[in-house]
Write an enzyme that holds these catalytic residues in place. Structure first.
Site, PDB file in Angstrom:
ATOM      1  N   ASP A 129      -1.678  -2.016  -9.570  1.00 13.82           N
ATOM      2  CA  ASP A 129      -3.132  -1.891  -9.603  1.00 13.82           C
ATOM      3  C   ASP A 129      -3.482  -0.465 -10.007  1.00 13.82           C
ATOM      4  OD1 ASP A 129      -3.300  -4.480  -8.828  1.00 13.82           O
ATOM      5  OD2 ASP A 129      -3.897  -4.067  -6.763  1.00 13.82           O
ATOM      6  N   LYS A 188       0.838  -1.203   0.000  1.00 14.01           N
ATOM      7  CA  LYS A 188       0.000   0.000   0.000  1.00 14.01           C
ATOM      8  C   LYS A 188       0.873   1.253   0.000  1.00 14.01           C
ATOM      9  CE  LYS A 188      -3.910  -2.384   0.683  1.00 14.01           C
ATOM     10  NZ  LYS A 188      -3.390  -3.752   0.825  1.00 14.01           N
ATOM     11  N   ASN A 216       1.981  -4.146  -5.898  1.00 10.19           N
ATOM     12  CA  ASN A 216       2.055  -5.450  -5.254  1.00 10.19           C
ATOM     13  C   ASN A 216       3.381  -6.127  -5.584  1.00 10.19           C
ATOM     14  OD1 ASN A 216      -0.932  -5.977  -4.256  1.00 10.19           O
ATOM     15  ND2 ASN A 216      -1.036  -4.966  -6.241  1.00 10.19           N
ATOM     16  N   GLU A 253      -2.170   0.613  -5.805  1.00 11.52           N
ATOM     17  CA  GLU A 253      -1.276  -0.255  -5.039  1.00 11.52           C
ATOM     18  C   GLU A 253      -0.144  -0.739  -5.948  1.00 11.52           C
ATOM     19  OE1 GLU A 253      -3.086  -3.512  -2.965  1.00 11.52           O
ATOM     20  OE2 GLU A 253      -4.732  -2.282  -2.189  1.00 11.52           O
ATOM     21  N   ARG A 274     -10.213  -6.328 -12.905  1.00 10.26           N
ATOM     22  CA  ARG A 274     -11.073  -6.977 -11.907  1.00 10.26           C
ATOM     23  C   ARG A 274     -12.292  -6.081 -11.729  1.00 10.26           C
ATOM     24  NH1 ARG A 274      -6.363  -7.656  -8.768  1.00 10.26           N
ATOM     25  NH2 ARG A 274      -6.228  -5.394  -8.954  1.00 10.26           N
ATOM     26  N   ARG A 326      -5.021  -4.921 -13.116  1.00  8.82           N
ATOM     27  CA  ARG A 326      -3.742  -5.466 -12.657  1.00  8.82           C
ATOM     28  C   ARG A 326      -2.788  -5.516 -13.846  1.00  8.82           C
ATOM     29  NH1 ARG A 326      -1.952  -8.862  -8.818  1.00  8.82           N
ATOM     30  NH2 ARG A 326      -2.768  -7.191  -7.490  1.00  8.82           N
ATOM     31  N   ARG A 361     -15.661  -3.389  -4.509  1.00 11.85           N
ATOM     32  CA  ARG A 361     -14.329  -3.962  -4.631  1.00 11.85           C
ATOM     33  C   ARG A 361     -14.249  -4.840  -5.876  1.00 11.85           C
ATOM     34  NH1 ARG A 361     -14.056  -7.027   0.960  1.00 11.85           N
ATOM     35  NH2 ARG A 361     -16.119  -7.584   0.171  1.00 11.85           N
ATOM     36  N   LYS A 398      -8.800   1.656   3.860  1.00  9.04           N
ATOM     37  CA  LYS A 398      -8.287   0.288   3.800  1.00  9.04           C
ATOM     38  C   LYS A 398      -7.118   0.094   4.759  1.00  9.04           C
ATOM     39  CE  LYS A 398      -6.965   0.981  -0.716  1.00  9.04           C
ATOM     40  NZ  LYS A 398      -6.358   0.621  -2.032  1.00  9.04           N
TER      41      LYS A 398
END
Length: 319
Positions: free
Chosen positions: A273, A125, A283, A281, A225, A210, A233, A160
């Protein structure tokens, strides 16, 4: 090559969608040996090397009963050609301890992907803070007053935790501010814990994209997504629908700019993301999306990844 995957228990894998499984499958197809362990199996004793209780496995090709094993044994991590750290979040103290053990294994000659210090230095994050030009309005705080001010400014926000995954613990608070205080108390534990707040991006209806970066270069397809029903979400673990899409020129430029910074630090595999044009984000622990892109487009992302691992190992062998 002899490959050691450090991951969650392999019995928990859903082979039909698991990215680590697709890596193993491609590696075995090329003749590489597959060995696995969990972070809890790592150990070090003075006078010796970082060791692990490992399991040598072979993939069966059946995604229900997807592996067989030859039992357990003790092995030094430096005895493998590459050690692939694929432990899912949370990014907690035990994860940090594992990176220190893996870093010691590096000093002993192990090739660890992604590099342990880089994993430790890029919490998923918080890593976005280095790239503010690509990030929407974002606040990192433990202060309830800060959150109130941010909500008053932006009206529609998403809160979050910093150590979650798969959409866990994410809350949206609309302009009415309903439950903002309660949500803040839940996430900051009455001021004891830092969390993240971001302006809600309505482009989420088109998907949380992604982007897969391998050695700094984005794959030609992204996995969008897309939230379903009343859910905000897009995470697949939260019921989002994964739709592979071609990488746009704008997202390619963003991904390459970030990849040029992260790849030299030892982050061979990164999942960005992006909602709309904004990064939410970065990752680095165990990014996913390989299987969906491969199945929907034929783009062999697992092969691109194993290609990169082979290059890293070959470069190390000739250094």
């Amino acid at each position: 090559m002899k490959l050691l995957f450090v991951a969650d228990p392999i019995e928990s894998f859903k082979a039909y969608k698991d990215t680590t499984y697709t890596m193993m499958r491609e590696a075995q197809r090329r003749g590489h040996a597959i060995t696995v362990c969990e972070p809890r199996h790592l150990r070090w004793q003075s006078g010796g090397k970082v060791m692990a209780q490992v399991r040598d496995i072979r993939l069966t090709g059946d995604e229900q009963v997807w592996f067989t094993e030859a039992g357990t044994r003790d092995a030094a991590l430096a005895s493998f050609d590459a050690v692939l750290m694929r432990k899912d979040p949370p990014f907690d103290a035990e994860f940090i301890y594992a990176t220190h053990l893996l870093e010691q294994a590096e000093r002993e000659g192990a090739c660890v992907i992604n590099q342990p210090a880089a994993l430790r230095n890029h919490p998923e994050k918080l890593a976005v803070m280095e790239f503010p030009q690509f990030v929407g309005p974002t606040l990192v705080t433990r202060s309830a007053d800060d959150v109130k001010r941010f909500h008053a400014e932006h009206g529609d926000i998403v809160c979050k935790p910093l150590d979650g995954m798969g959409g866990m613990g994410i809350f949206r608070v609309g302009p009415d501010g309903l439950n903002l205080g309660s949500i803040t108390e839940t996430l900051n534990h009455h001021g004891a814990t830092t969390f993240m707040v971001q302006k809600f991006l309505p482009e989420i209806v088109a998907g949380d994209k992604r982007i897969i970066l391998i050695d700094g270069e984005p794959a030609p397809y992204v996995l969008a997504r897309i939230p379903q029903g009343s859910e905000v979400r897009g995470n697949l673990a939260a019921g989002g629908k994964g739709v592979a899409q071609p990488l746009t020129p704008e997202d390619r430029a963003t991904a390459r700019a970030i990849g040029a910074v992260l790849a030299p630090r030892g982050l061979l595999f990164v999942g960005l993301d992006i909602i709309g044009t904004r990064i939410t984000e970065i990752n680095v622990t165990s990014p996913t999306g390989f299987r969906e892109i491969l199945d929907q487009t034929g783009c062999d992302v697992p092969a691109l990844f194993v290609d990169a691992v082979e290059r890293v190992v070959a470069a190390g062998a000739h250094a």
